[in-house]
Design a protein around this motif. Structure first.
Motif, short mmCIF file in Angstrom:
data_model
loop_
_atom_site.label_atom_id
_atom_site.label_comp_id
_atom_site.label_asym_id
_atom_site.label_seq_id
_atom_site.Cartn_x
_atom_site.Cartn_y
_atom_site.Cartn_z
N VAL A 152 41.05 37.46 17.46
CA VAL A 152 41.56 37.74 18.80
C VAL A 152 43.03 38.15 18.78
O VAL A 152 43.69 38.12 19.82
N ARG A 153 43.56 38.51 17.59
CA ARG A 153 44.97 38.93 17.47
C ARG A 153 44.99 40.18 16.61
O ARG A 153 44.36 40.21 15.56
N GLU A 154 45.76 41.16 17.05
CA GLU A 154 45.70 42.46 16.39
C GLU A 154 47.10 43.02 16.16
O GLU A 154 47.97 42.93 17.05
N ASN B 288 53.53 45.32 15.70
CA ASN B 288 53.66 44.20 16.64
C ASN B 288 52.32 43.47 16.72
O ASN B 288 51.27 44.10 16.57
N TYR B 289 52.40 42.15 16.97
CA TYR B 289 51.16 41.37 16.94
C TYR B 289 50.81 40.94 18.36
O TYR B 289 51.64 40.35 19.06
N TYR B 290 49.57 41.20 18.74
CA TYR B 290 49.15 40.99 20.13
C TYR B 290 47.98 40.02 20.22
O TYR B 290 47.04 40.07 19.41
N LEU C 218 51.34 31.34 13.99
CA LEU C 218 50.78 30.41 14.97
C LEU C 218 50.04 29.25 14.33
O LEU C 218 50.16 28.10 14.77
N CYS C 219 49.26 29.51 13.31
CA CYS C 219 48.51 28.40 12.69
C CYS C 219 48.67 28.45 11.18
O CYS C 219 49.13 29.45 10.62
N PRO C 220 48.32 27.34 10.50
CA PRO C 220 48.61 27.25 9.07
C PRO C 220 47.90 28.29 8.20
O PRO C 220 48.22 28.44 7.03
N ARG C 221 46.99 29.03 8.78
CA ARG C 221 46.35 30.09 8.01
C ARG C 221 47.35 31.21 7.67
O ARG C 221 47.19 31.91 6.67
N ARG C 222 48.34 31.38 8.53
CA ARG C 222 49.41 32.38 8.33
C ARG C 222 48.86 33.73 7.84
O ARG C 222 49.23 34.24 6.78
N CYS C 223 47.97 34.28 8.65
CA CYS C 223 47.33 35.55 8.27
C CYS C 223 48.37 36.64 8.08
O CYS C 223 49.28 36.80 8.91
S1 SF4 Z 1 45.79 35.29 13.32
FE1 SF4 Z 1 45.43 33.88 11.61
S2 SF4 Z 1 47.29 32.61 11.54
FE2 SF4 Z 1 47.24 33.61 13.57
S3 SF4 Z 1 46.22 32.13 14.93
FE3 SF4 Z 1 44.64 33.57 14.16
S4 SF4 Z 1 43.81 32.49 12.32
FE4 SF4 Z 1 45.78 31.53 12.81
#
Ligand code: SF4
Length: 383
Positions: free
Chosen positions: A84-86, A91-93, A67-72
């Motif tokens: 806020v994403r797990e 699977n990523y929620y 989703l964002c350039p951090r690419r976790c």
């Molecule tokens: S999980 Fe990481 S890559 Fe994904 S939106 Fe959040 S900060 Fe960005």
């Protein structure tokens, strides 16, 4: 980033005024619901989740968020940087779908969007979380929080649109924190809002990957992007982010014909070098066009930068002069109500065409998207 409260309110004043459950108070007022029903929509902790369309699977059940350039890269049971994403069993929620923690009816001038339906209101919302960690964040109580740390509302996209229409809003605004982190919720509200005749607007840090951004451009009408500084060092040291992806976002928004405005918060000693501001303005003119509105906004000491003074008015005026001499046509000064830099002037006949004092709008002399006096087209969304 747009402030949840009055820009000049200190944290102490903020807490005295709102208390710790400020969001619950605002939602209760906004929805006008009886107490028993409020209790059903105002909840602490996680309410529901939604599968993200933007992740790739890695070995061993880990995932990479796209989703964002951090690419976790997130292993099973863990969360990404934005909190806020797990990762649940590979699977990523999103953990904040339908669960805003802040809902307000704001003047669109507060976004700030000065070239979008002036003097109308925008139904504005945010969830907990952010993909930046700005030391000067105005909304750190929610941006640097997990969903479990705040009061959330159980509000479907359908209910958001229903309430926005009932309250006479002309737009829905995704704001206060970085909206990318509640992308799925935002995208669904955007689609419904379009069908209901509402505009979609956002105030964003621009830190988003190109694929989700281009998808969002199909339903987003206007964006104010924070260009927080114009050096990688500023982004790394003050925001925990990167400049280059933000510049790419600006170019994509322009290309995709999303109405674009820029905010540059000027922080004393951190990003107030006029030579760098000039370089930034020349880049905007070359890459985005001279008619891109820019807002130079006044910093007030808070969060982790409490020891710095407020931005001197003279600094903002110098920045405005630099931008105008670089060729930018619509240059505003923000957070100083009553300043001449709040008004819109026609670049051809030089007459004042929109008069503002803070978030109050006076005369509007734009007719059919043109200056009423000389007929010059004015960029923006006017009807
Ligand atoms: S999980 Fe990481 S890559 Fe994904 S939106 Fe959040 S900060 Fe960005």
């Amino acid at each position: 980033m747009e402030n949840l409260t009055e820009s000049r309110m200190t944290k102490r004043e903020f807490l005295r005024f709102f208390g710790t459950s400020f969001c619950a108070l605002s939602a209760a007022h906004l929805f006008g619901l009886p107490n028993a029903l409020q209790a059903q929509i105002v909840k602490k902790g996680l309410i529901k989740t939604k599968l993200s369309p933007y992740f790739t699977s890695l070995e061993g059940g880990a995932i990479q968020c796209e989703l964002c350039p951090r690419r976790c890269r997130v292993s099973k049971g863990k969360r990404g940087f934005c909190r806020v994403r797990e990762n649940r069993d590979g699977n990523y929620y999103s953990l904040v779908y339908g669960n805003p923690c802040a809902i307000h009816l704001d003047p669109i001038e507060k976004k700030p969007l000065f070239h979008v339906l002036p003097s109308t209101t925008s139904f504005s919302l945010a969830t907990a979380g952010c993909n930046f960690q700005c030391k000067f964040c105005q909304n750190w109580e929610i941006s640097q929080a997990s969903p479990e740390d705040v009061y959330n509302y159980d509000v479907s996209p359908e209910l958001i649109i229903k309430k926005a229409k009932e309250m006479g809003a002309h737009s829905v605004a995704y704001t206060y924190v970085e909206p990318t982190i509640f992308y799925e919720y935002m995208a669904d509200i955007c689609s419904l809002g379009k069908k209901a005749g509402l505009l979609n607007v956002t105030h964003s840090n621009g830190f988003i990957n190109q694929t989700p951004l281009r998808d969002l451009c199909k339903v987003m009408d206007a964006a104010n992007i924070d260009l927080k500084g114009f050096t990688e060092a500023f982004y790394q040291e003050l925001c925990g982010g990167e400049l280059n992806p933000v510049l790419e976002t600006l170019k994509t928004l322009k290309r995709e014909k999303v109405h674009l405005e820029i905010t540059n918060l000027i922080i004393p000693t951190k990003n107030d070098e006029m030579s760098v501001i000039k370089e930034m303005c020349l880049w905007i003119k070359k890459e985005l066009g001279a008619d891109t509105p820019i807002h130079f906004s006044r910093f007030y000491p808070l969060y982790k930068l409490k020891t710095l003074p407020p931005t001197p008015i003279s600094t903002l005026e110098k920045a405005r002069a630099v931008a105008l001499s670089a060729g930018l046509e619509y240059v505003y000064i923000g957070n100083i109500p009553g300043h001449e830099g709040e008004h819109t002037f026609c670049q051809k006949c030089k007459k004042m065409i929109i008069q503002r004092t803070g978030y109050m709008v006076g005369e509007i002399n734009v007719k059919g998207g043109k200056c009423k006096y000389c007929g010059k087209p004015i960029p923006g969304i006017w009807a």
